[in-house]
Motif scaffolding. Structure first.
Motif, PDB file in Angstrom:
ATOM      1  N   LYS A   1      39.438  59.957  40.991  1.00 21.97           N
ATOM      2  CA  LYS A   1      39.076  60.004  39.570  1.00 21.97           C
ATOM      3  C   LYS A   1      40.318  60.124  38.687  1.00 21.97           C
ATOM      4  CE  LYS A   1      35.839  62.283  36.376  1.00 21.97           C
ATOM      5  NZ  LYS A   1      36.726  62.291  35.226  1.00 21.97           N
ATOM      6  N   GLU A   2      41.271  60.897  39.131  1.00 27.98           N
ATOM      7  CA  GLU A   2      42.507  61.070  38.348  1.00 27.98           C
ATOM      8  C   GLU A   2      43.225  59.751  38.150  1.00 27.98           C
ATOM      9  OE1 GLU A   2      46.864  63.281  38.924  1.00 27.98           O
ATOM     10  OE2 GLU A   2      45.126  63.896  40.154  1.00 27.98           O
ATOM     11  N   TYR A   3      43.341  58.975  39.214  1.00 24.36           N
ATOM     12  CA  TYR A   3      44.049  57.696  39.111  1.00 24.36           C
ATOM     13  C   TYR A   3      43.241  56.665  38.317  1.00 24.36           C
ATOM     14  CZ  TYR A   3      47.493  59.267  42.519  1.00 24.36           C
ATOM     15  OH  TYR A   3      48.506  59.958  43.139  1.00 24.36           O
ATOM     16  N   VAL A   4      41.931  56.644  38.534  1.00 21.06           N
ATOM     17  CA  VAL A   4      41.075  55.671  37.833  1.00 21.06           C
ATOM     18  C   VAL A   4      41.124  55.923  36.331  1.00 21.06           C
ATOM     19  CG1 VAL A   4      38.713  54.853  37.490  1.00 21.06           C
ATOM     20  CG2 VAL A   4      39.541  55.319  39.804  1.00 21.06           C
ATOM     21  N   ASP A   5      40.959  57.178  35.922  1.00 23.81           N
ATOM     22  CA  ASP A   5      40.935  57.494  34.487  1.00 23.81           C
ATOM     23  C   ASP A   5      42.307  57.309  33.845  1.00 23.81           C
ATOM     24  OD1 ASP A   5      38.283  58.079  34.750  1.00 23.81           O
ATOM     25  OD2 ASP A   5      38.546  60.258  34.830  1.00 23.81           O
ATOM     26  N   ALA A   6      43.365  57.290  34.655  1.00 21.89           N
ATOM     27  CA  ALA A   6      44.739  57.119  34.122  1.00 21.89           C
ATOM     28  C   ALA A   6      45.215  55.676  34.200  1.00 21.89           C
ATOM     29  CB  ALA A   6      45.700  58.027  34.865  1.00 21.89           C
ATOM     30  N   ALA A   7      44.335  54.759  34.636  1.00 21.87           N
ATOM     31  CA  ALA A   7      44.742  53.361  34.765  1.00 21.87           C
ATOM     32  C   ALA A   7      45.176  52.807  33.421  1.00 21.87           C
ATOM     33  CB  ALA A   7      43.578  52.542  35.332  1.00 21.87           C
ATOM     34  N   GLN A   8      46.118  51.894  33.486  1.00 21.83           N
ATOM     35  CA  GLN A   8      46.694  51.363  32.243  1.00 21.83           C
ATOM     36  C   GLN A   8      45.639  50.583  31.454  1.00 21.83           C
ATOM     37  OE1 GLN A   8      50.187  48.983  32.931  1.00 21.83           O
ATOM     38  NE2 GLN A   8      50.472  48.470  30.763  1.00 21.83           N
ATOM     39  N   THR A   9      44.823  49.828  32.151  1.00 19.70           N
ATOM     40  CA  THR A   9      43.775  49.038  31.477  1.00 19.70           C
ATOM     41  C   THR A   9      42.406  49.638  31.782  1.00 19.70           C
ATOM     42  OG1 THR A   9      45.120  47.027  31.696  1.00 19.70           O
ATOM     43  CG2 THR A   9      42.764  46.753  31.179  1.00 19.70           C
ATOM     44  N   GLN A  10      41.643  49.893  30.725  1.00 19.74           N
ATOM     45  CA  GLN A  10      40.286  50.449  30.887  1.00 19.74           C
ATOM     46  C   GLN A  10      39.279  49.436  30.342  1.00 19.74           C
ATOM     47  OE1 GLN A  10      39.471  53.434  32.297  1.00 19.74           O
ATOM     48  NE2 GLN A  10      41.626  53.833  32.766  1.00 19.74           N
TER      49      GLN A  10
ATOM     50  N   GLU B   1      26.098  53.128  38.592  1.00 15.73           N
ATOM     51  CA  GLU B   1      27.444  52.565  38.459  1.00 15.73           C
ATOM     52  C   GLU B   1      28.517  53.502  39.008  1.00 15.73           C
ATOM     53  OE1 GLU B   1      27.546  49.868  34.475  1.00 15.73           O
ATOM     54  OE2 GLU B   1      27.294  52.013  34.138  1.00 15.73           O
ATOM     55  N   ILE B   2      29.580  52.884  39.507  1.00 12.18           N
ATOM     56  CA  ILE B   2      30.794  53.621  39.851  1.00 12.18           C
ATOM     57  C   ILE B   2      31.876  53.207  38.852  1.00 12.18           C
ATOM     58  CG2 ILE B   2      30.247  53.717  42.317  1.00 12.18           C
ATOM     59  CD1 ILE B   2      32.553  51.470  42.533  1.00 12.18           C
ATOM     60  N   ARG B   3      32.893  54.030  38.773  1.00 17.56           N
ATOM     61  CA  ARG B   3      34.085  53.676  37.996  1.00 17.56           C
ATOM     62  C   ARG B   3      35.180  53.412  39.022  1.00 17.56           C
ATOM     63  NH1 ARG B   3      34.965  51.320  33.263  1.00 17.56           N
ATOM     64  NH2 ARG B   3      36.895  52.008  32.245  1.00 17.56           N
ATOM     65  N   ALA B   4      35.751  52.212  39.019  1.00 16.84           N
ATOM     66  CA  ALA B   4      36.721  51.819  40.042  1.00 16.84           C
ATOM     67  C   ALA B   4      38.007  51.311  39.396  1.00 16.84           C
ATOM     68  CB  ALA B   4      36.126  50.746  40.942  1.00 16.84           C
ATOM     69  N   MET B   5      39.037  51.225  40.235  1.00 22.09           N
ATOM     70  CA  MET B   5      40.335  50.725  39.762  1.00 22.09           C
ATOM     71  C   MET B   5      40.990  49.901  40.855  1.00 22.09           C
ATOM     72  SD  MET B   5      43.854  52.762  38.874  1.00 22.09           S
ATOM     73  CE  MET B   5      44.265  52.862  40.615  1.00 22.09           C
ATOM     74  N   SER B   6      41.508  48.740  40.479  1.00 24.43           N
ATOM     75  CA  SER B   6      42.359  47.940  41.361  1.00 24.43           C
ATOM     76  C   SER B   6      43.395  47.228  40.491  1.00 24.43           C
ATOM     77  CB  SER B   6      41.534  46.916  42.148  1.00 24.43           C
ATOM     78  OG  SER B   6      40.872  46.014  41.281  1.00 24.43           O
ATOM     79  N   MET B   7      44.588  47.055  41.031  1.00 26.69           N
ATOM     80  CA  MET B   7      45.718  46.441  40.306  1.00 26.69           C
ATOM     81  C   MET B   7      45.939  47.112  38.946  1.00 26.69           C
ATOM     82  SD  MET B   7      45.403  42.370  41.267  1.00 26.69           S
ATOM     83  CE  MET B   7      43.793  42.175  40.547  1.00 26.69           C
ATOM     84  N   ASN B   8      45.786  48.457  38.927  1.00 26.59           N
ATOM     85  CA  ASN B   8      46.029  49.286  37.745  1.00 26.59           C
ATOM     86  C   ASN B   8      45.097  48.959  36.576  1.00 26.59           C
ATOM     87  OD1 ASN B   8      47.433  51.511  36.755  1.00 26.59           O
ATOM     88  ND2 ASN B   8      48.866  50.229  35.568  1.00 26.59           N
ATOM     89  N   SER B   9      43.897  48.444  36.935  1.00 24.16           N
ATOM     90  CA  SER B   9      42.897  48.144  35.915  1.00 24.16           C
ATOM     91  C   SER B   9      41.576  48.823  36.319  1.00 24.16           C
ATOM     92  CB  SER B   9      42.699  46.631  35.793  1.00 24.16           C
ATOM     93  OG  SER B   9      41.695  46.333  34.842  1.00 24.16           O
TER      94      SER B   9
END
Length: 228
Positions: A218-227, A155-163
């Motif tokens: 990683k910094e932005y993904v872990d700081a996303a508003q929705t996890q 698995e990867i941890r990803a972020m789009s649209m602040n989620s």
């Protein structure tokens, strides 16, 4: 001496001579027959010996030829060539396996450090220009671009649209698949070089995707508003 007595003696003499002649004749006949019989036996024996010698000579030739062939197959140089070929094949297979493992390791290291996936073309046209000209939806880049990094082996941890969310990925020695998008890659100077890839959607639009490095992902993904 009387004539009668002389006649009897003469008769006996002739009788003896006849008997002796008969005996001599029989002996001669037996001798001649024996000679021809022995001659015939000798001839047959000689013929059999000659035939046996020919057969034995033929067998010897076959055996000799077989030994020569055996010697050829047991030639040390032939064995050496076979061993060399096997070693070369083993080395080649080992080299290919090592190359494949190295490629996967290099590609995985790239994902661990962080990456971005974003559309760069819309139907073959620069996506920003297509959005400016109203040819592409205004949210094409915003809704589809993503940042990410490796979470574990699958698995990867990803972020789009602040989620932020987790998504499956896989790596071979020539491709990386993240979600439903697959990128081809090659290794140059221990760095992966990724090809762009096209994907066509239900509205018949085609997006061209690019996979790029993003060390701070990683910094932005872990700081996303929705996890998620």
């Amino acid at each position: 001496m009387s004539k009668k007595h002389f006649s009897q003696n003469s008769t006996k003499k002739y009788t003896y001579q006849i008997i002796i002649s008969i005996i001599v004749g029989v002996v001669i006949i037996i001798s001649v027959s024996s000679f021809f019989i022995l001659r015939g036996l000798n001839s047959n024996l000689t013929s059999k010996i000659s035939s046996t010698s020919s057969t034995d000579a033929s067998k010897i030739k076959k055996v000799t030829g077989s030994k020569k062939n055996s010697s050829t197959s047991d030639d040390p140089s032939s064995y050496s060539n076979s061993v060399t070929e096997n070693n070369q094949k083993s080395s080649s297979n080992f080299s290919d396996t090592t190359s494949s493992v190295n490629s996967v390791s290099i590609a995985k290291k790239f994902l661990v450090n962080g990456f971005s996936i974003a559309p760069i073309l819309y139907n073959g046209e620069n996506v920003d220009q297509a959005m400016d000209e109203g040819k592409a939806p205004q949210n094409t880049v915003h809704d589809n671009a993503k940042l990410g990094y490796i979470l574990n082996d699958s698995e990867i941890r990803a972020m789009s649209m602040n989620s932020a969310y987790s998504q499956n990925y896989s790596i071979t020695d020539t491709t990386i698949t993240i979600g439903d998008i697959t990128f081809n890659y090659s290794i140059n100077n221990d760095s992966p070089i990724f090809s762009t890839t096209n994907k066509t959607y239900a509205d018949n639009s085609t997006l061209t995707w690019q996979l790029s490095p993003a060390p701070n992902a990683k910094e932005y993904v872990d700081a996303a508003q929705t996890q998620n």
